[in-house]
Design a protein around this motif. Structure first.
Motif, PDB file in Angstrom:
ATOM      1  N   THR A 266       0.843  -1.201   0.000  1.00  0.00           N
ATOM      2  CA  THR A 266       0.000   0.000   0.000  1.00  0.00           C
ATOM      3  C   THR A 266       0.874   1.245   0.000  1.00  0.00           C
ATOM      4  N   ILE A 267       0.568   2.172  -0.884  1.00  0.00           N
ATOM      5  CA  ILE A 267       1.359   3.402  -0.983  1.00  0.00           C
ATOM      6  C   ILE A 267       1.387   4.112   0.366  1.00  0.00           C
ATOM      7  N   GLY A 268       2.587   4.467   0.799  1.00  0.00           N
ATOM      8  CA  GLY A 268       2.746   5.208   2.042  1.00  0.00           C
ATOM      9  C   GLY A 268       3.077   4.354   3.249  1.00  0.00           C
ATOM     10  N   MET A 269       3.004   3.043   3.100  1.00  0.00           N
ATOM     11  CA  MET A 269       3.328   2.168   4.232  1.00  0.00           C
ATOM     12  C   MET A 269       4.834   1.923   4.304  1.00  0.00           C
ATOM     13  N   ARG A 270       5.331   1.867   5.503  1.00  0.00           N
ATOM     14  CA  ARG A 270       6.751   1.657   5.744  1.00  0.00           C
ATOM     15  C   ARG A 270       6.923   0.856   7.037  1.00  0.00           C
ATOM     16  N   VAL A 271       8.046   0.191   7.189  1.00  0.00           N
ATOM     17  CA  VAL A 271       8.391  -0.537   8.413  1.00  0.00           C
ATOM     18  C   VAL A 271       9.836  -0.213   8.776  1.00  0.00           C
ATOM     19  N   SER A 272      10.038   0.030  10.057  1.00  0.00           N
ATOM     20  CA  SER A 272      11.382   0.301  10.569  1.00  0.00           C
ATOM     21  C   SER A 272      11.793  -0.737  11.604  1.00  0.00           C
ATOM     22  N   TRP A 273      13.107  -0.852  11.774  1.00  0.00           N
ATOM     23  CA  TRP A 273      13.688  -1.617  12.875  1.00  0.00           C
ATOM     24  C   TRP A 273      14.382  -0.635  13.819  1.00  0.00           C
TER      25      TRP A 273
ATOM     26  N   ILE B  48      12.204   0.258   5.486  1.00  0.00           N
ATOM     27  CA  ILE B  48      11.865  -0.156   4.131  1.00  0.00           C
ATOM     28  C   ILE B  48      10.480   0.376   3.801  1.00  0.00           C
ATOM     29  N   ASP B  49      10.338   0.893   2.592  1.00  0.00           N
ATOM     30  CA  ASP B  49       9.099   1.514   2.170  1.00  0.00           C
ATOM     31  C   ASP B  49       8.314   0.622   1.203  1.00  0.00           C
ATOM     32  N   TRP B  50       7.048   1.000   0.966  1.00  0.00           N
ATOM     33  CA  TRP B  50       6.168   0.240   0.094  1.00  0.00           C
ATOM     34  C   TRP B  50       6.762   0.053  -1.314  1.00  0.00           C
ATOM     35  N   ASP B  51       7.578   1.041  -1.756  1.00  0.00           N
ATOM     36  CA  ASP B  51       8.139   0.983  -3.098  1.00  0.00           C
ATOM     37  C   ASP B  51       9.526   0.343  -3.110  1.00  0.00           C
ATOM     38  N   ASP B  52       9.874  -0.317  -1.990  1.00  0.00           N
ATOM     39  CA  ASP B  52      11.137  -1.036  -1.811  1.00  0.00           C
ATOM     40  C   ASP B  52      12.338  -0.109  -1.614  1.00  0.00           C
ATOM     41  N   ASP B  53      12.100   1.185  -1.408  1.00  0.00           N
ATOM     42  CA  ASP B  53      13.197   2.045  -0.991  1.00  0.00           C
ATOM     43  C   ASP B  53      13.692   1.580   0.378  1.00  0.00           C
TER      44      ASP B  53
ATOM     45  N   LYS C  60      11.795  -7.132   2.226  1.00  0.00           N
ATOM     46  CA  LYS C  60      10.393  -7.429   2.517  1.00  0.00           C
ATOM     47  C   LYS C  60       9.884  -8.543   1.633  1.00  0.00           C
ATOM     48  N   ASP C  61       8.928  -9.277   2.165  1.00  0.00           N
ATOM     49  CA  ASP C  61       8.196 -10.271   1.391  1.00  0.00           C
ATOM     50  C   ASP C  61       6.730  -9.890   1.537  1.00  0.00           C
ATOM     51  N   THR C  62       6.234  -9.170   0.562  1.00  0.00           N
ATOM     52  CA  THR C  62       4.888  -8.630   0.653  1.00  0.00           C
ATOM     53  C   THR C  62       3.845  -9.733   0.717  1.00  0.00           C
ATOM     54  N   SER C  63       4.095 -10.831   0.026  1.00  0.00           N
ATOM     55  CA  SER C  63       3.107 -11.919   0.003  1.00  0.00           C
ATOM     56  C   SER C  63       2.986 -12.589   1.366  1.00  0.00           C
ATOM     57  N   LYS C  64       4.064 -12.555   2.140  1.00  0.00           N
ATOM     58  CA  LYS C  64       4.054 -13.178   3.475  1.00  0.00           C
ATOM     59  C   LYS C  64       3.816 -12.160   4.582  1.00  0.00           C
ATOM     60  N   ASN C  65       3.719 -10.880   4.235  1.00  0.00           N
ATOM     61  CA  ASN C  65       3.605  -9.815   5.239  1.00  0.00           C
ATOM     62  C   ASN C  65       4.757  -9.896   6.247  1.00  0.00           C
ATOM     63  N   GLN C  66       5.951  -9.926   5.708  1.00  0.00           N
ATOM     64  CA  GLN C  66       7.144 -10.011   6.551  1.00  0.00           C
ATOM     65  C   GLN C  66       8.219  -9.022   6.085  1.00  0.00           C
TER      66      GLN C  66
ATOM     67  N   GLY D  39       3.035   4.749   9.800  1.00  0.00           N
ATOM     68  CA  GLY D  39       1.770   5.007   9.140  1.00  0.00           C
ATOM     69  C   GLY D  39       1.774   6.280   8.320  1.00  0.00           C
ATOM     70  N   MET D  40       0.602   6.687   7.944  1.00  0.00           N
ATOM     71  CA  MET D  40       0.444   7.854   7.066  1.00  0.00           C
ATOM     72  C   MET D  40       0.911   9.150   7.724  1.00  0.00           C
ATOM     73  N   THR D  41       0.990   9.168   9.050  1.00  0.00           N
ATOM     74  CA  THR D  41       1.513  10.346   9.740  1.00  0.00           C
ATOM     75  C   THR D  41       3.032  10.362   9.756  1.00  0.00           C
ATOM     76  N   PHE D  42       3.631   9.329   9.181  1.00  0.00           N
ATOM     77  CA  PHE D  42       5.088   9.172   9.146  1.00  0.00           C
ATOM     78  C   PHE D  42       5.663   8.935  10.527  1.00  0.00           C
ATOM     79  N   ALA D  43       4.810   8.526  11.459  1.00  0.00           N
ATOM     80  CA  ALA D  43       5.269   8.179  12.800  1.00  0.00           C
ATOM     81  C   ALA D  43       5.254   6.667  12.970  1.00  0.00           C
ATOM     82  N   MET D  44       6.140   6.171  13.829  1.00  0.00           N
ATOM     83  CA  MET D  44       6.160   4.748  14.159  1.00  0.00           C
ATOM     84  C   MET D  44       4.998   4.500  15.112  1.00  0.00           C
ATOM     85  N   ASP D  45       3.826   4.185  14.537  1.00  0.00           N
ATOM     86  CA  ASP D  45       2.605   4.228  15.324  1.00  0.00           C
ATOM     87  C   ASP D  45       2.204   2.903  15.949  1.00  0.00           C
TER      88      ASP D  45
END
Lengths: 119, 107
Positions: A31-38, A53-58, A73-79, A101-107
């Motif tokens: 989904t556009i705008g989704m990101r995950v951090s460690w 890592i961002d939705w566009d694999d940046d 990321k493995d989008t199909s596995k949600n990992q 999330g969309m607020t760019f905060a680690m929510d």
């Protein structure tokens, strides 16, 4: 409901490579705008941001650890997977993954996984 | 890297007291600042985003203000369940950086 959970070895030896997995639900990293951090936290110390890592694999890394980290990321596995090479006792910490999330905060954060580096 | 300096590093206050924590950035970060609460043995929890916006579900006794380099986090009436360490975090520039934390205790 958004949830994340980290998994990986509790104990690694010095010089080994650590592989951590963040399994999540309630959102998609396609989904556009989704990101995950460690993020990590050594015992009794402050939080330290590691990678994103961002939705566009940046992909983005902490400059001080850039040569040792790989995020994917493995989008199909949600990992999301984080690898850290050449582990040292100073890398002993609780490692968290968090959704951005969309607020760019680690929510939303996972519960964390504790990694000890010792021979 | 942008350095985030919190003060105080710890404080002790009575139930019902107003508690204020400050966070100073080493350079202008506009309003790209979040506040987190971390209870012992737990993951951090987002309380405030964009310096002053209350995250959904967070009690209104928590608030944030500031812009540029100087930010303030306030608990208007300290409750026993607010015992925790609080962290500011900037996301204006990578790498994202956190303050060293402020431990809040009950007197």
């Amino acid at each position: 409901q958004v949830t994340l959970k980290e998994s990986g070895p509790a104990l690694v030896k010095p010089t080994q490579t650590l592989t951590l997995t963040c399994s999540f639900s309630g959102f998609s990293l396609s989904t556009i705008g989704m990101r995950v951090s460690w993020i990590r936290q050594p015992p009794g110390k402050a939080l330290e941001w590691l990678a994103r890592i961002d939705w566009d694999d940046d992909k983005f890394y902490s400059p001080s650890l850039k040569t040792r980290l790989t995020i994917s990321k493995d989008t199909s596995k949600n990992q999301v997977v984080l690898t850290m090479t050449n582990m040292d006792p100073v890398d002993t910490a609780t490692y968290y993954c968090a959704r951005i999330g969309m607020t760019f905060a680690m929510d939303v954060w996972g519960q964390g996984t504790t990694v000890t580096v010792s021979s | 890297d942008i350095q985030m300096t919190q003060s105080p590093s710890s404080l002790s206050a009575s139930v019902g007291d107003r508690v204020t924590i400050t966070c100073q950035a080493s350079q202008d970060i506009t309003n790209y600042l979040n506040w987190f609460q971390q209870k012992p043995g737990k993951a951090p929890k987002l309380l405030i985003y964009d310096a002053s916006n209350l995250e959904t579900g967070v009690p209104s006794r928590f608030s944030g203000s500031g812009s540029g380099t100087d930010f303030t986090f306030t608990i208007t009436s300290l409750q026993p369940e607010d015992i925790a360490t609080y962290y500011c975090q900037q996301y204006d520039n990578l790498p994202w950086t956190f303050g060293q934390g402020t431990k809040v205790e009950i007197k």
